[in-house]
Structures are given as structure tokens and as C-alpha cells.
Motif scaffolding. Sequence first.
Motif, mmCIF file in Angstrom:
data_model
loop_
_atom_site.group_PDB
_atom_site.id
_atom_site.type_symbol
_atom_site.label_atom_id
_atom_site.label_comp_id
_atom_site.label_asym_id
_atom_site.label_seq_id
_atom_site.Cartn_x
_atom_site.Cartn_y
_atom_site.Cartn_z
ATOM 1 N N GLY A 214 -6.214 14.899 -8.980
ATOM 2 C CA GLY A 214 -6.595 13.708 -8.248
ATOM 3 C C GLY A 214 -5.390 13.011 -7.648
ATOM 4 N N GLU A 215 -4.280 13.022 -8.351
ATOM 5 C CA GLU A 215 -3.049 12.399 -7.846
ATOM 6 C C GLU A 215 -2.556 13.113 -6.592
ATOM 7 O OE1 GLU A 215 -1.624 9.718 -8.541
ATOM 8 O OE2 GLU A 215 -2.215 9.127 -10.568
ATOM 9 N N ASP A 216 -2.719 14.442 -6.540
ATOM 10 C CA ASP A 216 -2.323 15.188 -5.334
ATOM 11 C C ASP A 216 -3.082 14.675 -4.116
ATOM 12 O OD1 ASP A 216 -0.590 16.898 -6.732
ATOM 13 O OD2 ASP A 216 -2.182 18.354 -7.134
ATOM 14 N N ILE A 217 -4.381 14.458 -4.293
ATOM 15 C CA ILE A 217 -5.209 14.022 -3.178
ATOM 16 C C ILE A 217 -4.865 12.589 -2.776
ATOM 17 C CG2 ILE A 217 -7.586 13.653 -2.408
ATOM 18 C CD1 ILE A 217 -8.399 15.944 -4.253
ATOM 19 N N VAL A 218 -4.596 11.743 -3.769
ATOM 20 C CA VAL A 218 -4.174 10.373 -3.482
ATOM 21 C C VAL A 218 -2.862 10.369 -2.697
ATOM 22 C CG1 VAL A 218 -3.317 8.238 -4.526
ATOM 23 C CG2 VAL A 218 -5.403 9.313 -5.404
ATOM 24 N N GLN A 219 -1.910 11.209 -3.115
ATOM 25 C CA GLN A 219 -0.628 11.265 -2.411
ATOM 26 C C GLN A 219 -0.809 11.706 -0.967
ATOM 27 O OE1 GLN A 219 1.290 9.252 -4.721
ATOM 28 N NE2 GLN A 219 2.605 10.277 -3.234
ATOM 29 N N SER A 220 -1.728 12.644 -0.720
ATOM 30 C CA SER A 220 -2.032 13.027 0.661
ATOM 31 C C SER A 220 -2.508 11.817 1.448
ATOM 32 C CB SER A 220 -3.104 14.126 0.691
ATOM 33 O OG SER A 220 -2.629 15.338 0.147
ATOM 34 N N GLU A 223 0.040 9.147 2.781
ATOM 35 C CA GLU A 223 0.840 9.507 3.959
ATOM 36 C C GLU A 223 0.304 8.840 5.234
ATOM 37 O OE1 GLU A 223 3.640 11.480 4.190
ATOM 38 O OE2 GLU A 223 3.639 11.396 2.000
ATOM 39 N N PHE A 224 -0.934 8.336 5.184
ATOM 40 C CA PHE A 224 -1.573 7.798 6.388
ATOM 41 C C PHE A 224 -1.730 6.282 6.360
ATOM 42 C CE2 PHE A 224 -2.800 12.209 5.961
ATOM 43 C CZ PHE A 224 -2.482 12.693 7.222
ATOM 44 N N LEU A 225 -1.120 5.628 5.404
ATOM 45 C CA LEU A 225 -1.199 4.165 5.356
ATOM 46 C C LEU A 225 -0.733 3.576 6.687
ATOM 47 C CD1 LEU A 225 0.109 3.465 1.746
ATOM 48 C CD2 LEU A 225 -2.193 2.987 2.618
ATOM 49 N N TYR A 298 -10.386 6.195 -5.113
ATOM 50 C CA TYR A 298 -9.743 5.443 -6.188
ATOM 51 C C TYR A 298 -8.307 5.914 -6.374
ATOM 52 C CZ TYR A 298 -9.203 3.034 -10.665
ATOM 53 O OH TYR A 298 -8.787 2.208 -11.673
ATOM 54 N N ILE A 299 -7.366 4.963 -6.538
ATOM 55 C CA ILE A 299 -5.965 5.331 -6.745
ATOM 56 C C ILE A 299 -5.432 4.818 -8.081
ATOM 57 C CG2 ILE A 299 -5.530 5.373 -4.266
ATOM 58 C CD1 ILE A 299 -3.973 2.735 -4.621
ATOM 59 N N GLY A 300 -6.271 4.128 -8.853
ATOM 60 C CA GLY A 300 -5.851 3.570 -10.126
ATOM 61 C C GLY A 300 -5.709 2.058 -10.072
ATOM 62 N N PHE A 301 -5.716 1.421 -11.273
ATOM 63 C CA PHE A 301 -5.469 -0.016 -11.401
ATOM 64 C C PHE A 301 -6.441 -0.866 -10.578
ATOM 65 C CE2 PHE A 301 -1.448 2.288 -11.850
ATOM 66 C CZ PHE A 301 -1.145 2.001 -13.180
ATOM 67 N N GLY A 302 -7.684 -0.388 -10.476
ATOM 68 C CA GLY A 302 -8.712 -1.158 -9.779
ATOM 69 C C GLY A 302 -8.580 -1.163 -8.281
ATOM 70 N N LYS A 303 -7.796 -0.224 -7.721
ATOM 71 C CA LYS A 303 -7.546 -0.200 -6.286
ATOM 72 C C LYS A 303 -8.050 1.081 -5.648
ATOM 73 C CE LYS A 303 -3.423 -3.136 -6.577
ATOM 74 N NZ LYS A 303 -1.984 -3.246 -6.252
ATOM 75 N N MET A 304 -8.286 1.005 -4.340
ATOM 76 C CA MET A 304 -8.724 2.174 -3.574
ATOM 77 C C MET A 304 -7.931 2.255 -2.273
ATOM 78 S SD MET A 304 -12.379 0.961 -1.959
ATOM 79 C CE MET A 304 -12.546 -0.576 -1.046
ATOM 80 N N ILE A 305 -7.810 3.465 -1.753
ATOM 81 C CA ILE A 305 -7.274 3.684 -0.422
ATOM 82 C C ILE A 305 -8.431 4.109 0.458
ATOM 83 C CG2 ILE A 305 -6.624 6.090 -0.943
ATOM 84 C CD1 ILE A 305 -4.213 5.685 0.952
ATOM 85 N N ARG A 315 -5.627 1.653 4.488
ATOM 86 C CA ARG A 315 -4.958 0.641 3.668
ATOM 87 C C ARG A 315 -5.425 0.734 2.218
ATOM 88 N NH1 ARG A 315 -8.500 -4.368 6.216
ATOM 89 N NH2 ARG A 315 -10.014 -4.513 4.513
ATOM 90 N N ILE A 316 -4.743 -0.008 1.368
ATOM 91 C CA ILE A 316 -5.093 -0.095 -0.048
ATOM 92 C C ILE A 316 -5.677 -1.471 -0.321
ATOM 93 C CG2 ILE A 316 -4.164 -0.160 -2.398
ATOM 94 C CD1 ILE A 316 -2.117 1.960 -1.490
ATOM 95 N N ASP A 317 -6.833 -1.500 -0.993
ATOM 96 C CA ASP A 317 -7.494 -2.757 -1.350
ATOM 97 C C ASP A 317 -7.950 -2.704 -2.801
ATOM 98 O OD1 ASP A 317 -7.499 -4.328 1.052
ATOM 99 O OD2 ASP A 317 -9.002 -2.971 1.893
#
Length: 336
Positions: A214-220, A223-225, A298-305, A315-317
Motif C-alpha cells: 500500500g505504501e508503494d501505491i501511496v508513494q506513486s 508524485e502528483f501533488l 488513504y495515506i495514514g493518520f486519518g488523511k487521504m490523497i 492534494r492531501i486532506d
Amino acid sequence: MNRIKYVTVLILSFFTLCLFGFSPHEASAGEREKTAYVDVAVATLWTEPGLLRNIDAPSALNPVEIDNWLQAMNYEDKLWLVGNLETQALYGSKVTIIEESGEWVKVAAANQPTPRNETGYPGWMPKKQLKLGRTFEKQHNRGLALVKAPKAWLYKDSKHHSKFMQVSFDTRLPLLQVKKDKVKVMTPGDGVKWMNKKDVSIHKGESQIPSPTGEDIVQSGKEFLGLPYLWAGMSGFGFDCSGFTYSMYHANGITIPRDSSIQAQFGRKVERDNLQPGDLLFFAYDNGKGKVHHVGMYIGFGKMIHSPNTSTHVRIDEIKTSGYGEEYAGARRYID
């Protein structure tokens, strides 16, 4: 077969067999007579032929002028696209031709699962943006160069003196040769080209793409933020919400449905207190009880990209952010 590849096969098989009673053998026989390949960096598929406004002309050229198109549009211009575009398809991707109307063709974009068509996501595009690509098709068994950079250049020469075309993240091209810092690839209609090795990952085939975390997909996704939203967007030039989540998974070897409402029906249901990075989060009308209209990751800590809407960008919210928290409709996990 590992679970990730099983998810991909299951989704594709479901749309082909369960929804349509369609024989895979019959489908492949029909496809061979009607398939073509996208010959531009990004092909935009419309709901009807000839809907283009003057400002949309760069999107219909070959070579396409995707940056010029996007930069020329203001907010209202981009908002008009909502409901008029279907999806996009990347350079070298396969489509099945369904219908022709003058200089336009209705196609189904392969590997974008949807209940609307068993062979892929349907929409209209200019005929001149396609190649039959029989030679190109024969090269697919030689290996795969998968673009992992947000955007990457193809070059006409091995010394990279002459640029040919800028292509998107998740573009897949047949791999012909690997050198120390460069790779040689085949294109649909313009023969051999070269790329920087650092811009691609190299695989023997689709099935050999390593299973991601899942972290791999989040890191991808990170890159687009800051990348502006585009309705129906499926590329490093612009994403819509489900185009973003689809593309992050697809570039990591997992095919999920194209649209958020269908993404919400597959994978494994996850309770909110058990969320892990990479899980998909869904939001629905009527305080989460109605139709799903948005997806984030989901990216962790109650946040999503996520890629929210035409007025903003990737963006991250916080999940509980106003406009999302009260519409939370559940989560799905597509990986272990």
C-alpha cells in the motif's frame, strides 16, 4: 497466481462473463479484427463524435498538444468538460473499434474495466490518433518498459539529442534493448525510440510486475501533488478522482475498475478503524448513503490523497474535512 493478479483477473472476468455472458475465446477472436493502438501521448474519449469546441482542437491532433489544450482552458472551460468526456487512453494502449462516423471512431479502451462494455471503457476519439500497429503488437512478447516518472521523453536517437514525444506515467511500450542508462522501445506507428532508463521500470511482461505494498501505491500518488484536476483525466497531465486511483494501482500492476462507483463494489471491505495506506475511500450523496461520487486513497493518520474537482488539484486532506467526512461511505482494499 498471487492475490493481486487474481483481483485483476477476477474483475476483468466478472465484466466479461457475469454481466454479459460473453465468451473470452469469442472476444479475443473479434478483437483481432478490430483492435488498434493509441498513437498520441494521451487520447481523449468523448461521449459523442464532433463535440469539440475550438479550444479543444489541440486535444484532437496527431501529435496531440495536450499541454497547450490544458493551459488554454480556464475554470469554466474545464467545467464544461464534465459530462462531455468519458475517459482517456495512453500512448500504445489497445482499443477495440466499435463504430465509425466520418473521421471519428467509437472505441473501447482496454484494461479499463466497466460494466458498460465487456472489452473496455467506451468513448469517441479522432480516427487519426490511432494506428493498426500490427508490427507493434508483435513486439509485446519481448518485454515491457513501464513509465514510472510523472512524464517522460521519448527520443529519436540513442544519444537523446532529438526529442520525439513526451509521454505519461503508466505508459507501457514494448522493450527492445536495455543499455546502462537508456532503453530502446517500439512505438505504435513511428518505429524505434529511446528513453532514459531512470524514467521506466523494466519487466518481462505484465504478469511480472512486482506485487506492491500500500505504501508503494501511496508513494506513486504523492508524485502528483499539485497536479490540476481534469474531468476524465487518466494521465500525468491531469487526473479525475477515479482516474487517479485507477492509474496509481495500474502502474503498480493491479487493474481495478475505471469509475469510483464500480471501484466501491470490488476489493475487500475495510472498516474505518482498520484502514491501511493504499486503501480506497469512497464518498456518497445523502450523507454517505446514496450514490458514490468520489474516491480518495488513504495515506495514514486519518488523511487521504485525492484529485477532488475542477477547482483544485491532487492534494492531501483529512478524511473528516467538511464536504467529505459527512459523506464517507466506506473503504475497499485491493492488496494484502
